[in-house]
Design a protein around this motif. Sequence first.
Motif, mmCIF file in Angstrom:
data_model
loop_
_atom_site.group_PDB
_atom_site.id
_atom_site.type_symbol
_atom_site.label_atom_id
_atom_site.label_comp_id
_atom_site.label_asym_id
_atom_site.label_seq_id
_atom_site.Cartn_x
_atom_site.Cartn_y
_atom_site.Cartn_z
ATOM 1 N N SER A 122 50.587 -11.628 -23.933
ATOM 2 C CA SER A 122 51.268 -11.331 -22.671
ATOM 3 C C SER A 122 52.710 -10.887 -22.917
ATOM 4 O O SER A 122 53.185 -9.930 -22.287
ATOM 5 N N LYS A 125 52.766 -7.311 -24.219
ATOM 6 C CA LYS A 125 52.518 -6.334 -23.165
ATOM 7 C C LYS A 125 53.720 -6.210 -22.234
ATOM 8 O O LYS A 125 54.017 -5.125 -21.740
ATOM 9 N N ARG A 128 56.346 -3.913 -23.573
ATOM 10 C CA ARG A 128 56.011 -2.493 -23.553
ATOM 11 C C ARG A 128 56.343 -1.841 -22.214
ATOM 12 O O ARG A 128 56.399 -0.610 -22.120
ATOM 13 N N ARG A 129 56.508 -2.637 -21.169
ATOM 14 C CA ARG A 129 56.757 -2.104 -19.834
ATOM 15 C C ARG A 129 58.129 -1.415 -19.756
ATOM 16 O O ARG A 129 59.037 -1.729 -20.527
#
Length: 133
Positions: A122, A125, A128-129
């Motif tokens: 999590s 990820k 990466r936003r």
Amino acid sequence: METEKIISELEFKAVRSSGAGGQNVNKVSSKVVLSFDLKNSQALSEEEKALLETKLFSRLTSEQILILNCDEDRSQLKNKAIVIKRFLDIITAGLVVPKIRKATKVPKSVIRKRIKDKMNLSEIKKSRRKPDY
């Protein structure tokens, strides 16, 4: 299970065979048909009969008779030996009682590791936003 006693209960019939043998096929009865009456067998106990009846359900006739054929060889004796071996393999495999599966508890360390891995994924990820200003 006593193999000699079971083999003595088998019935054999020689039939004309299809397959290899040329003109010999038309003259010689080389195919062997084995039949075993499971219901009236003296060599097997009632528990063994019940186990075989459930495991060999699709192979038994309505009268609880197991029928096997063999026409692999030109020799009747070889076919008889092959069909007896096949029969004994089927019976021994049918009498094997599977081990009962014991349900085990999932260790807490495994649960902790799974949750830690999920949190780690999590975080990856999230990084990466696109940043929101």
